[in-house]
Design an enzyme around this catalytic site. Structure first.
Site, PDB file in Angstrom:
ATOM      1  N   GLN A   4      43.391  24.991  48.619  1.00 36.14           N
ATOM      2  CA  GLN A   4      43.306  26.414  48.291  1.00 36.14           C
ATOM      3  C   GLN A   4      44.605  27.124  48.662  1.00 36.14           C
ATOM      4  O   GLN A   4      45.185  26.879  49.720  1.00 36.14           O
ATOM      5  CB  GLN A   4      42.141  27.059  49.042  1.00 36.14           C
ATOM      6  CG  GLN A   4      41.851  28.484  48.608  1.00 36.14           C
ATOM      7  CD  GLN A   4      40.679  29.077  49.371  1.00 36.14           C
ATOM      8  OE1 GLN A   4      40.812  29.421  50.544  1.00 36.14           O
ATOM      9  NE2 GLN A   4      39.535  29.217  48.718  1.00 36.14           N
ATOM     10  N   CYS A  34      39.281  36.366  50.311  1.00 33.87           N
ATOM     11  CA  CYS A  34      39.423  36.562  51.756  1.00 33.87           C
ATOM     12  C   CYS A  34      39.498  38.048  52.098  1.00 33.87           C
ATOM     13  O   CYS A  34      40.355  38.764  51.582  1.00 33.87           O
ATOM     14  CB  CYS A  34      40.671  35.849  52.271  1.00 33.87           C
ATOM     15  SG  CYS A  34      40.932  36.076  54.038  1.00 33.87           S
ATOM     16  N   LYS A  73      38.124  31.453  43.731  1.00 32.26           N
ATOM     17  CA  LYS A  73      37.087  31.956  44.658  1.00 32.26           C
ATOM     18  C   LYS A  73      37.331  33.452  44.810  1.00 32.26           C
ATOM     19  O   LYS A  73      38.431  33.888  45.121  1.00 32.26           O
ATOM     20  CB  LYS A  73      37.210  31.261  46.009  1.00 32.26           C
ATOM     21  CG  LYS A  73      36.456  31.940  47.169  1.00 32.26           C
ATOM     22  CD  LYS A  73      34.960  31.738  47.068  1.00 32.26           C
ATOM     23  CE  LYS A  73      34.211  32.537  48.117  1.00 32.26           C
ATOM     24  NZ  LYS A  73      34.592  32.252  49.511  1.00 32.26           N
ATOM     25  N   ASN A 136      28.161  31.838  46.711  1.00 35.03           N
ATOM     26  CA  ASN A 136      28.589  31.780  48.109  1.00 35.03           C
ATOM     27  C   ASN A 136      28.022  32.992  48.836  1.00 35.03           C
ATOM     28  O   ASN A 136      27.913  34.068  48.274  1.00 35.03           O
ATOM     29  CB  ASN A 136      30.128  31.756  48.176  1.00 35.03           C
ATOM     30  CG  ASN A 136      30.660  31.822  49.592  1.00 35.03           C
ATOM     31  OD1 ASN A 136      31.467  32.688  49.917  1.00 35.03           O
ATOM     32  ND2 ASN A 136      30.230  30.921  50.440  1.00 35.03           N
ATOM     33  N   GLY A 137      27.666  32.784  50.091  1.00 38.32           N
ATOM     34  CA  GLY A 137      27.154  33.886  50.902  1.00 38.32           C
ATOM     35  C   GLY A 137      25.696  33.715  51.260  1.00 38.32           C
ATOM     36  O   GLY A 137      24.838  33.654  50.384  1.00 38.32           O
ATOM     37  N   ASP A 138      25.418  33.583  52.550  1.00 40.74           N
ATOM     38  CA  ASP A 138      24.046  33.512  53.092  1.00 40.74           C
ATOM     39  C   ASP A 138      23.312  32.216  52.760  1.00 40.74           C
ATOM     40  O   ASP A 138      22.077  32.186  52.779  1.00 40.74           O
ATOM     41  CB  ASP A 138      23.202  34.704  52.623  1.00 40.74           C
ATOM     42  CG  ASP A 138      23.715  36.032  53.155  1.00 40.74           C
ATOM     43  OD1 ASP A 138      24.607  36.005  54.023  1.00 40.74           O
ATOM     44  OD2 ASP A 138      23.240  37.081  52.709  1.00 40.74           O
ATOM     45  N   GLY A 160      29.965  28.079  53.765  1.00 43.07           N
ATOM     46  CA  GLY A 160      31.054  28.390  54.684  1.00 43.07           C
ATOM     47  C   GLY A 160      30.600  28.481  56.116  1.00 43.07           C
ATOM     48  O   GLY A 160      30.573  27.496  56.855  1.00 43.07           O
ATOM     49  N   ARG A 161      30.192  29.692  56.532  1.00 42.80           N
ATOM     50  CA  ARG A 161      29.908  29.937  57.945  1.00 42.80           C
ATOM     51  C   ARG A 161      28.800  29.064  58.506  1.00 42.80           C
ATOM     52  O   ARG A 161      28.813  28.715  59.687  1.00 42.80           O
ATOM     53  CB  ARG A 161      29.575  31.419  58.146  1.00 42.80           C
ATOM     54  CG  ARG A 161      30.792  32.331  58.043  1.00 42.80           C
ATOM     55  CD  ARG A 161      30.416  33.795  58.156  1.00 42.80           C
ATOM     56  NE  ARG A 161      29.580  34.217  57.030  1.00 42.80           N
ATOM     57  CZ  ARG A 161      28.816  35.303  57.035  1.00 42.80           C
ATOM     58  NH1 ARG A 161      28.762  36.059  58.111  1.00 42.80           N
ATOM     59  NH2 ARG A 161      28.118  35.626  55.976  1.00 42.80           N
TER      60      ARG A 161
END
Length: 263
Positions: A4, A34, A73, A136-138, A160-161
């Protein structure tokens, strides 16, 4: 393997592509998502969402500069008043990107609130969209990954997280997709071994000082939920020398030899 890149200057981005190509990755991904201030303030990452024409033009130049598939992304938009992701995704597809991953928040939201997957699904359900669309997300559980696929029709989940300090998460998701059952949680010993491996790799990559320093932030996740672990974690995040941390890991592996992590 995908590499990336991010930036706001076209010449620098094209130079990055030349450097990346030498590693022959499967894809080159452009980070237009980002939200970190030091990135956004330079017009990079999610900062480019305030200038969609520039975003599209830069992407076109990168796509034309390489034979490696280029993916993007990004986020829903800069804020709640500029969530034009359906149109943006279509324009990026039309200039040649191979896939798009969308975080279901705006830059203004950072990581607060809940990710809105419905707008990502609108991108996927746009009849003109032919490329894969990833959400993406949650995605913090295997069930959420299944929901992203089955309820929202997306081609995949970008995680991700949920994987920080929990690299087992990917196998847990894959196992759930296949069996609809959960894999056992990693034992304390497995967590210690993984943190130890992480530190060794960090030192090999960045040297003793930075390796020790940058690995500190991951220990809270590796050992989350373990009772009476605070005194051990304090040593991990305050020691300046890896020998001290490795010695602690060794002692802990003996102490928790067969003990399972209890939830």
């Amino acid at each position: 393997v995908g590499i990336q890149i991010f930036g706001a200057n076209l010449d620098s981005m094209l130079q990055s592509v030349e450097i990346v190509e030498k590693s022959n990755p499967d894809i080159i991904d452009i980070n237009f998502g980002c939200p970190v201030k030091k990135v956004v303030s330079k017009g990079a990452g999610a900062g480019i969402l305030k200038d969609i024409p520039k975003m599209v033009a830069m992407t076109r130049e990168i796509v034309n500069a390489t034979n490696i598939p280029v993916t993007v992304k990004t986020r829903l938009g800069w804020d709640e008043n500029s969530q034009h992701i359906v149109d943006v995704a279509e324009r990026l597809q039309d200039i040649g990107i191979s896939a798009i991953s969308i975080h279901g928040r705006t830059r203004k939201q950072m990581y607060k609130g809940s990710a809105d997957w419905s707008l990502i699904a609108e991108v996927k359900n746009n009849s003109r969209m032919k490329i894969p669309v990833f959400g993406n997300g949650d995605v913090y559980s295997p069930e959420k990954a299944v929901e992203m696929r089955d309820n929202f029709g997306l081609d995949g989940a970008m995680i991700g997280r949920a994987s920080i300090g929990n690299p087992w998460f990917f196998n847990q998701v894959k196992h759930f997709f296949k069996t609809k059952t959960h894999l056992p949680e990693p034992t304390i010993k497995e967590r210690i071994q993984m943190a130890e491996k992480h530190l060794k790799m960090a030192i090999k990559w960045k040297g003793e000082k930075l390796g020790v320093l940058e690995t500190r932030r991951h220990y809270s996740n590796y050992f989350k939920g373990i009772p009476d672990f605070k005194k051990h974690k304090t040593i991990m995040v305050t020691s300046d020398h890896s020998d001290d941390v490795f010695s602690l890991f060794s002692d802990l592996k003996s102490k928790f030899k067969e003990q399972e992590l209890a939830y």
